[in-house]
Write an enzyme that holds these catalytic residues in place. Structure first.
Site, short mmCIF file in Angstrom:
data_model
loop_
_atom_site.label_atom_id
_atom_site.label_comp_id
_atom_site.label_asym_id
_atom_site.label_seq_id
_atom_site.Cartn_x
_atom_site.Cartn_y
_atom_site.Cartn_z
N ASN A 1 0.85 -1.19 0.00
CA ASN A 1 0.00 0.00 0.00
C ASN A 1 0.89 1.24 0.00
O ASN A 1 2.11 1.13 0.04
CB ASN A 1 -0.96 -0.03 1.20
N LYS B 1 7.90 -18.27 -9.20
CA LYS B 1 7.25 -17.14 -9.88
C LYS B 1 6.09 -17.65 -10.73
O LYS B 1 6.24 -18.61 -11.49
CB LYS B 1 8.29 -16.44 -10.76
N ASP C 1 -4.31 -8.93 13.54
CA ASP C 1 -4.49 -7.51 13.85
C ASP C 1 -3.56 -7.18 15.01
O ASP C 1 -3.80 -7.57 16.16
CB ASP C 1 -5.96 -7.22 14.20
N PHE D 1 -4.33 4.01 14.92
CA PHE D 1 -4.67 5.01 13.92
C PHE D 1 -5.91 4.56 13.18
O PHE D 1 -6.15 3.35 13.05
CB PHE D 1 -3.51 5.21 12.94
N LYS E 1 -11.22 -2.36 18.57
CA LYS E 1 -9.83 -2.78 18.74
C LYS E 1 -9.45 -2.90 20.21
O LYS E 1 -8.43 -3.49 20.53
CB LYS E 1 -8.88 -1.80 18.06
O1 C5P Z 1 -8.66 -1.97 10.91
P1 C5P Z 1 -7.83 -0.82 10.39
O2 C5P Z 1 -6.74 -1.24 9.47
O3 C5P Z 1 -8.62 0.32 9.85
O4 C5P Z 1 -7.17 -0.26 11.73
C1 C5P Z 1 -6.12 0.66 11.71
C2 C5P Z 1 -5.30 0.55 12.95
O5 C5P Z 1 -5.07 -0.82 13.26
C3 C5P Z 1 -3.93 1.15 12.80
O6 C5P Z 1 -3.51 1.60 14.07
C4 C5P Z 1 -3.09 -0.02 12.32
O7 C5P Z 1 -1.73 0.16 12.62
C5 C5P Z 1 -3.71 -1.16 13.11
N1 C5P Z 1 -3.68 -2.46 12.46
C6 C5P Z 1 -2.85 -3.43 12.93
N2 C5P Z 1 -2.81 -4.68 12.37
C7 C5P Z 1 -3.63 -4.96 11.32
C8 C5P Z 1 -4.50 -3.98 10.82
C9 C5P Z 1 -4.49 -2.75 11.40
O8 C5P Z 1 -2.08 -3.17 13.88
N3 C5P Z 1 -3.62 -6.17 10.78
#
Ligand code: C5P
Length: 413
Positions: A216, A293, A312, A331, A349
């Site tokens: 990304n 590949k 997560d 964030f 979260k």
């Molecule tokens: O769920 P989302 O991606 O919108 O949440 C964003 C927050 O969750 C950010 O703080 C990001 O660093 C964290 N995040 C994470 N691990 C993931 C997805 C998101 O720590 N797999």
């Protein structure tokens, strides 16, 4: 904390400097000079291998202190035993900490004066690792590093760069001024001195096959700036960074990872911590990576990506039943209904604060230098004016310091 401020923090401090046997030992005279400039006194202890790189005479001339080596062991025992030697200091600094010396520390060996002192000390120990990049990346060294950290050993560096052996990568000893700064932070009166923070930053790369990956547009600028700002307030910071084009922030230990799973593992290895700030744009999904590949094949159906959900990291840290960092901050990058979605995300979260920002393309936040955020805590959402990402970082770090100073969430404007 700048170099100037580390001066005050180091004034009158006694550093027992264990000099290991690596080419980086040639930087030790400069390190001694810098420490003394800041009012610290330095007692060098040369390992047998260290004595191959620098002479006791040159170190004692600079330190204006006796240099301890195995050679003088017997007379020293009469004057001062190794126990006393190890305890008269305020900190034991090991520089350069070679792979071998780290391994001996982990094993608890006391096979020469320097390692005996390290075993006998009741004072904080900081290491400045220095070795060839392959040796640094070797699983044995990484295991040892993890163990040393778990034992409470502080780590300064290493840096990434070209090395005496001609290779390039992490393993170069931190520069003398960076080591001085790390010591300054340890002794510092910064509001976050004694607090440990984990910060995630950047994107993750999820391999599709050996040459392709899902990524990304995250630049890592906001997360790196937060790591630095926390370090500047005296926190001991581990930055876990996905692939970015940014240099490692000074005064911060940076762990480089590629995938979400690696990022999660690195965060767990960096625990325990008081603060976790998850600013990384972690990929939600990883592909089942092909071993070879993928080939275009005429007339064949297009390859299908089988996606699996990534851990997560934020929710994992916030949901820990043991060893949860006291303050967990996430964030929320949204393109609409920012406050509403971010408030829901804070609940989902299980984190304490959410820094919410609008990343719709018109704002230029993703990849840009500025950010407009709303801080969502248990209280009222608080919208900050648009400002540079570095300023957002400083304000957030100040807010975190306020939290620890007042034992509660929120802070006055
Ligand atoms: O769920 P989302 O991606 O919108 O949440 C964003 C927050 O969750 C950010 O703080 C990001 O660093 C964290 N995040 C994470 N691990 C993931 C997805 C998101 O720590 N797999």
């Amino acid at each position: 904390m700048g170099v100037g401020e580390s001066g005050a923090a180091l004034s009158g401090k006694r550093v027992l400097l264990v000099v290991g046997g690596g080419i980086a030992a040639v930087k030790i005279p400069d390190l001694i000079r810098r420490l003394r400039e800041r009012g610290a006194s330095v007692s060098p202890v040369l390992t047998r291998a260290g004595a191959e790189f620098v002479t006791p005479l040159s170190l004692s001339a600079l330190a204006e202190e006796k240099v301890y080596t195995e050679l003088f062991d017997l007379t020293d025992e009469a004057e001062m035993g190794h126990i006393q030697l190890s305890r008269q200091a305020d900190i034991v600094l090991v520089a350069p900490a070679t792979a071998n010396l780290m391994a001996r520390m982990v094993a608890g060996m006391a096979d020469e004066l320097a390692t005996t002192v390290l075993m006998a000390t009741d004072k904080p120990v900081m290491i400045a690792p220095a070795m060839n990049v392959r040796m640094w990346e070797h699983p044995a060294t990484q295991r040892n590093l993890k163990q040393l950290r778990a034992d409470g050993v502080l780590v300064a560096g290493p840096n990434e760069g070209s090395m005496a052996c001609g290779e390039f990568g992490p393993g170069r000893m931190a520069e003398p001024l960076e080591i001085v700064d790390a010591l300054g932070r340890h002794f510092g009166s910064g509001p976050l001195a004694g607090k440990r923070a984990i910060v995630t930053s950047g994107p993750t790369h999820e391999p599709i096959d050996p040459v392709r990956y899902i990524a990304n547009r995250s630049s890592g600028k906001q997360g790196h700036a937060i790591a630095r700002a926390l370090g500047d307030l005296g926190a001991d910071v581990v930055l876990v960074s996905g692939p970015t084009a940014l240099p490692d922030p000074p005064g911060v230990e940076t762990v480089h990872v590629e995938t979400a799973v690696e990022m999660r593992d690195a965060c767990e290895a960096a625990l325990p911590a008081d603060i976790a700030v998850c600013a990384a744009a972690v990929a939600d999904w990883r592909a089942e990576a092909a071993g070879q590949k993928l080939k275009k094949q005429e007339g064949q159906p297009l390859p299908q990506l089988a996606l699996a959900e990534n851990p997560d990291i934020l929710a994992g840290l916030a949901g820990r039943t043991t060893g949860r960092p006291e303050l967990v901050i996430g964030f929320a990058a949204e393109t609409q209904n920012v406050v509403e979605y971010a408030t829901a995300k804070r609940k989902k979260k299980g984190c304490d604060w959410i820094v919410a920002n609008d990343v719709s393309p018109a704002t230029g936040t993703f990849g840009g230098d500025r950010n407009a955020v709303t801080l969502i805590s248990a209280g009222e959402p608080e919208t900050w004016p648009p400002m540079a990402k570095t300023e957002v970082a400083e304000r957030l770090a100040d807010r975190i310091a306020w939290y620890f100073g007042h034992d509660g969430p929120g802070a006055p404007e």
